[in-house]
Design an enzyme around this catalytic site. Sequence first.
Site, mmCIF file in Angstrom:
data_model
loop_
_atom_site.group_PDB
_atom_site.id
_atom_site.type_symbol
_atom_site.label_atom_id
_atom_site.label_comp_id
_atom_site.label_asym_id
_atom_site.label_seq_id
_atom_site.Cartn_x
_atom_site.Cartn_y
_atom_site.Cartn_z
ATOM 1 N N LYS A 42 -10.897 -3.871 -4.987
ATOM 2 C CA LYS A 42 -11.766 -2.701 -5.106
ATOM 3 C C LYS A 42 -11.039 -1.538 -5.743
ATOM 4 C CE LYS A 42 -12.611 -2.751 -0.545
ATOM 5 N NZ LYS A 42 -13.258 -2.931 0.759
ATOM 6 N N LYS A 71 -4.769 -10.071 -7.137
ATOM 7 C CA LYS A 71 -6.029 -10.237 -6.422
ATOM 8 C C LYS A 71 -7.130 -9.356 -7.005
ATOM 9 C CE LYS A 71 -7.124 -8.395 -2.323
ATOM 10 N NZ LYS A 71 -7.329 -8.050 -0.914
ATOM 11 N N LYS A 103 0.829 -1.211 0.000
ATOM 12 C CA LYS A 103 0.000 0.000 0.000
ATOM 13 C C LYS A 103 0.860 1.257 0.000
ATOM 14 C CE LYS A 103 -4.380 -1.590 1.932
ATOM 15 N NZ LYS A 103 -5.400 -1.368 2.959
HETATM 16 P P1 AMP Z 1 -11.039 -5.646 1.281
HETATM 17 O O1 AMP Z 1 -12.181 -5.824 0.342
HETATM 18 O O2 AMP Z 1 -9.714 -5.663 0.593
HETATM 19 O O3 AMP Z 1 -11.200 -4.512 2.244
HETATM 20 O O4 AMP Z 1 -11.039 -6.940 2.175
HETATM 21 C C1 AMP Z 1 -12.127 -7.328 2.966
HETATM 22 C C2 AMP Z 1 -12.038 -8.797 3.250
HETATM 23 O O5 AMP Z 1 -12.287 -9.527 2.054
HETATM 24 C C3 AMP Z 1 -10.688 -9.281 3.771
HETATM 25 O O6 AMP Z 1 -10.891 -10.282 4.737
HETATM 26 C C4 AMP Z 1 -10.021 -9.811 2.552
HETATM 27 O O7 AMP Z 1 -9.130 -10.835 2.867
HETATM 28 C C5 AMP Z 1 -11.196 -10.350 1.722
HETATM 29 N N1 AMP Z 1 -10.941 -10.176 0.281
HETATM 30 C C6 AMP Z 1 -10.809 -9.020 -0.401
HETATM 31 N N2 AMP Z 1 -10.566 -9.227 -1.703
HETATM 32 C C7 AMP Z 1 -10.550 -10.579 -1.863
HETATM 33 C C8 AMP Z 1 -10.340 -11.445 -2.974
HETATM 34 N N3 AMP Z 1 -10.081 -10.991 -4.192
HETATM 35 N N4 AMP Z 1 -10.402 -12.773 -2.771
HETATM 36 C C9 AMP Z 1 -10.666 -13.251 -1.544
HETATM 37 N N5 AMP Z 1 -10.859 -12.507 -0.452
HETATM 38 C C10 AMP Z 1 -10.807 -11.182 -0.591
#
Ligand code: AMP
Length: 334
Positions: free
Chosen positions: A200, A197, A115
């Site tokens: 968002k 990955k 980040k």
């Molecule tokens: P974030 O959306 O990055 O704020 O992450 C929120 C939660 O969703 C966290 O526990 C991440 O590990 C999970 N997460 C986010 N993006 C992914 C993805 N592409 N695949 C699996 N888990 C995800």
Amino acid sequence: MKKTIVSGIQPTGSINIGTYLGSIRNFVKTQVDYQDHHFFLFIADLHAITVPQEKQTLRKHIKELAAIYLACGLKKDNLSLFIQSEVKAHAEMNYLIQCFTYMGELERMTQYKDKAQKQTAGVTSSLFTYPALMAGDILLYDAEYVPVGDDQKQHLELTRDIATRMNNKLGNVFTVPKPLIPKVGARIMSLTDPTSKMSKSDPNIKSRIHLLDEENIVRKRIMSAITDSEGVIKYDRQNKPGLSNLIDMMSALTDQSPEAIAQSYQSANYKTFKEDLAEQVVNTLKPIQERYHSLINSDELDQILDDGKAFAEKIASRKIDKLHHKLGLGRKRK
Ligand code: AMP
Ligand code: TRP
């Protein structure tokens, strides 16, 4: 007090299917598997402002995420759903935890390194201490389990180290939490670049599917997802990352193993498989979207957030008082 589960998601963008499969779906499952636990689930808005946010957009995403959690099937029983910044103990706890967190530990965090690189206008100190805020979120409620995606594993390990260190120093003040990471879906990859990955913050909108996307968009995104030119359906993350990612999505959506999915499509072509996956995603999203629209502007949603805040505040402020006492802060209680 019952045993507890704690988790949160940052309101930093519209929720996509990666977050749903890797995280929210696991929350729903966790709530069913651990019915005797109380679940503290929050919208991590304090975490969101570790990088610049636009006020109106942040507000919109906070409310949206609250409605999405419930629309995805979380039940109100044994759940306190709240907004992190509304429970002031989180900010206070962050400071107390930082007093037991070493620079060297924070410097090792891979998410920080990733980040920080993207922050062209400068890296805030809060981005660096982010894992201390997260550890505080968890330890405030003595979480036994923390359901998260794979990318949060390192933060969880640090939380455990800090909890153990503080327990040794202060006497048993915290439960040492355990992560709950889903076996499939823990890492859904981008549809346009299966080596990174699904995120968002990816500037390429075609890389993901949002939970609120319309049906035709969902189908279009899946049909145009990057695969390979071999034309053979096989689960092989190393050599066929694009196709394997789609198989992982199908697997997480249908609760079948990726190998079983690959087996049942072995004589099909990519187009047929993609059409079936698109159908599956559309059918999963439809009821979520309906519930979302009936909740988003409802008084019910505000009431749930008020109740969640009140209960979280009660538990969290007790923990802060206890820590003050153990640390020798302030005056001795009479
Ligand atoms: P974030 O959306 O990055 O704020 O992450 C929120 C939660 O969703 C966290 O526990 C991440 O590990 C999970 N997460 C986010 N993006 C992914 C993805 N592409 N695949 C699996 N888990 C995800
Ligand atoms: N750091 C988590 C993420 O980026 C969000 C989060 C903040 C969290 N505090 C938490 C997750 C406490 C679990 C428990 O996804």
